[in-house]
Design an enzyme around this catalytic site. Structure first.
Site, short mmCIF file in Angstrom:
data_model
loop_
_atom_site.label_atom_id
_atom_site.label_comp_id
_atom_site.label_asym_id
_atom_site.label_seq_id
_atom_site.Cartn_x
_atom_site.Cartn_y
_atom_site.Cartn_z
N HIS A 205 1.03 -1.16 -0.07
CA HIS A 205 -0.19 0.32 -0.09
C HIS A 205 0.89 1.30 0.05
O HIS A 205 0.25 2.44 -0.05
CB HIS A 205 -1.24 0.63 1.03
C1 UD1 Z 1 -1.36 5.37 6.55
C2 UD1 Z 1 0.05 5.79 7.04
C3 UD1 Z 1 1.26 5.03 6.27
C4 UD1 Z 1 0.64 3.12 7.03
C5 UD1 Z 1 -1.24 2.96 6.85
C6 UD1 Z 1 -1.68 1.98 6.94
C7 UD1 Z 1 0.59 8.32 6.87
C8 UD1 Z 1 1.17 9.84 6.41
N1 UD1 Z 1 0.42 7.25 6.54
O1 UD1 Z 1 -1.11 5.54 5.18
O2 UD1 Z 1 2.30 4.94 7.65
O3 UD1 Z 1 1.18 2.44 6.75
O4 UD1 Z 1 -1.93 3.55 7.42
O5 UD1 Z 1 -2.82 1.47 6.32
O6 UD1 Z 1 0.03 8.87 7.77
N2 UD1 Z 1 -8.62 5.01 3.28
C9 UD1 Z 1 -10.14 4.30 3.39
N3 UD1 Z 1 -10.79 4.18 4.77
C10 UD1 Z 1 -9.74 4.29 6.07
C11 UD1 Z 1 -8.48 4.86 5.40
C12 UD1 Z 1 -8.65 5.23 4.63
O7 UD1 Z 1 -11.13 4.16 2.94
O8 UD1 Z 1 -10.14 3.83 7.22
C13 UD1 Z 1 -8.63 5.47 2.12
C14 UD1 Z 1 -8.77 6.53 1.42
O9 UD1 Z 1 -8.71 6.68 -0.04
C15 UD1 Z 1 -7.71 7.96 1.98
C16 UD1 Z 1 -6.22 6.64 1.65
O10 UD1 Z 1 -7.26 4.88 2.33
O11 UD1 Z 1 -7.72 8.86 1.12
C17 UD1 Z 1 -5.16 7.06 2.18
O12 UD1 Z 1 -5.28 6.76 3.69
P1 UD1 Z 1 -4.37 7.87 4.65
O13 UD1 Z 1 -4.84 7.58 5.93
O14 UD1 Z 1 -4.19 8.97 4.15
O15 UD1 Z 1 -3.01 6.60 4.51
P2 UD1 Z 1 -2.04 5.49 4.17
O16 UD1 Z 1 -2.34 4.71 3.23
O17 UD1 Z 1 -3.36 4.30 4.57
#
Ligand code: UD1
Length: 374
Positions: A205
């Site tokens: 991811h």
């Molecule tokens: C975040 C962390 C990363 C960790 C990862 C685990 C940062 C910079 N990154 O990355 O270190 O390894 O979490 O998952 O903090 N989304 C959903 N549902 C959720 C949360 C997110 O659908 O509950 C989707 C959304 O479209 C969002 C995208 O995932 O925009 C990314 O989520 P985000 O928290 O920005 O970063 P991660 O890639 O999950």
């Protein structure tokens, strides 16, 4: 002592669980759990509270998704009033996600002592948002809890006083050891029609792997090739699921659909899959550590790691995103020629206890803050 602990995103939950158990077993500590809401889905958040027995957060900031600046700003704006109202002696943050950085900045400016669990890890790769989060958090942390001696060395090189650094081991491994028995009762292998050692487990991811369609395409090709030798089970992170829809990957769709693509899993089901896998392919940080302790071969789809001890002592091999390198390491594993590895010091299930003992001592000696308040 009044303590606030903060969680926000998936990898935080397994780190905070043993700390909460240790903190709440001390009658002299009053504790408040804050969830920033960085992750909010049932599968990315709630299921971990259930699996790990983490109490419902006292406060949920519901900051949600957004660009880095927007998400971090939301977290900071919503966290500040909580700290102002609760007035803790200390805040505990774990790991390196945006919530870790945002809440550390807020606490530090309000002169609340910041304890960073998993401090000092460095990939030296500033293309990784987590590396920026680690650097900023550690620049304002008061109490540094580290998982490995290399982390201590990184902090010392950055000018941190030795008497603020506490090598306590790995809280993620506290959680792993606490849950191995429960995970062995999971039905996930049965439900997915898998046999122990009969499959490879994949997680992917990182923005560096999944945001650029050309890199994702290259990786997807390698994964499809591996899947011809051994079934690949792939719980797909929401970020990756979105990016797999890119038109550049259209030609690979048929091959990719032969992988076992499933929804993100809860902690116990994932641990069961990891324990029984022939090998693991991942770009996660924590999984490099968990496979090292389980003795399962791990191929890390990154050029670098902030957790070098998993390579020097554990089962981890860095393979980047080059299909040739990936496939050649897979071949070695399938031929039984993989690294065996050993368990690093203090990855023994007692790290959270060491953390709480240290905090109580620092509080008693009035040494929670690095620079005392005037
Ligand atoms: C975040 C962390 C990363 C960790 C990862 C685990 C940062 C910079 N990154 O990355 O270190 O390894 O979490 O998952 O903090 N989304 C959903 N549902 C959720 C949360 C997110 O659908 O509950 C989707 C959304 O479209 C969002 C995208 O995932 O925009 C990314 O989520 P985000 O928290 O920005 O970063 P991660 O890639 O999950």
């Amino acid at each position: 002592m009044k303590i606030v602990s903060v969680v926000g995103a998936r990898p935080n939950f397994m780190k905070i669980a043993p700390i909460i158990r240790a903190v709440t077993s001390q009658p002299s500590i009053e504790h408040l759990l804050v969830h920033t809401g960085q992750h909010y889905d049932e599968k990315m958040s709630k299921s971990f509270f259930k699996d790990l027995g983490i109490p419902k957060p006292d406060v949920n900031l519901e900051a949600g998704s957004g660009s880095h600046a927007r998400q971090t700003a939301e977290i900071m704006m919503r966290f500040e009033p909580v700290l102002l109202k609760y007035k803790p002696d200390l805040m505990i943050v774990v790991g390196d996600v945006n919530s870790t950085l945002g809440c550390s900045v807020v606490a530090s400016k309000l002169r609340v002592a910041v304890a960073h669990v998993e401090a000092g890890l460095r990939s030296l790769d500033r293309d990784m948002p987590e590396e920026i989060n680690r650097l900023v958090t550690d620049s304002i942390t008061d109490i540094f809890f580290t998982t490995s001696p290399d982390a201590d060395q990184n902090l010392i090189k950055e000018g941190i006083a030795k008497n603020r650094i506490f090598f306590v081991g790995n809280v993620m491994i506290d959680t792993l050891m606490h849950n191995l028995n429960k995970a062995s009762q999971s039905k996930i292998l049965h439900n997915l029609h898998l046999k122990p050692r009969g499959y490879a487990l994949l997680t992917m991811h990182r923005p560096s792997n999944v945001d650029d369609p050309q890199i994702l395409k290259r990786l997807a090709g390698a994964l499809a090739a591996i899947n011809q030798d051994i079934p690949v089970v792939f719980p797909v992170h929401p970020r990756t699921r979105n990016n797999l829809k890119h038109p550049a990957l259209k030609n690979l769709n048929a091959q990719l659909s032969r992988l076992k693509l499933i929804e993100p899993l809860g902690y116990l089901d994932f641990l069961s899959l990891m324990t029984n896998a022939r090998f693991v392919l991942t770009d996660s940080g924590g999984i490099q550590e968990e496979t090292t302790v389980l003795g399962i071969p791990c191929l890390t789809l990154r050029e670098n790691t902030e957790r070098p001890i998993t390579v020097t002592q554990g089962t981890n091999v860095l393979v980047g995103s080059d299909p040739k390198k990936i496939l050649s390491e897979v071949k070695k594993i399938l031929a039984g020629r993989h690294k065996k590895g050993r368990r690093p010091k203090y990855w023994d299930g007692k790290s959270a206890r060491r953390i709480v003992e240290t905090l109580m001592k620092l509080k008693k000696n009035n040494r929670l803050l690095l620079v005392p308040q005037r």
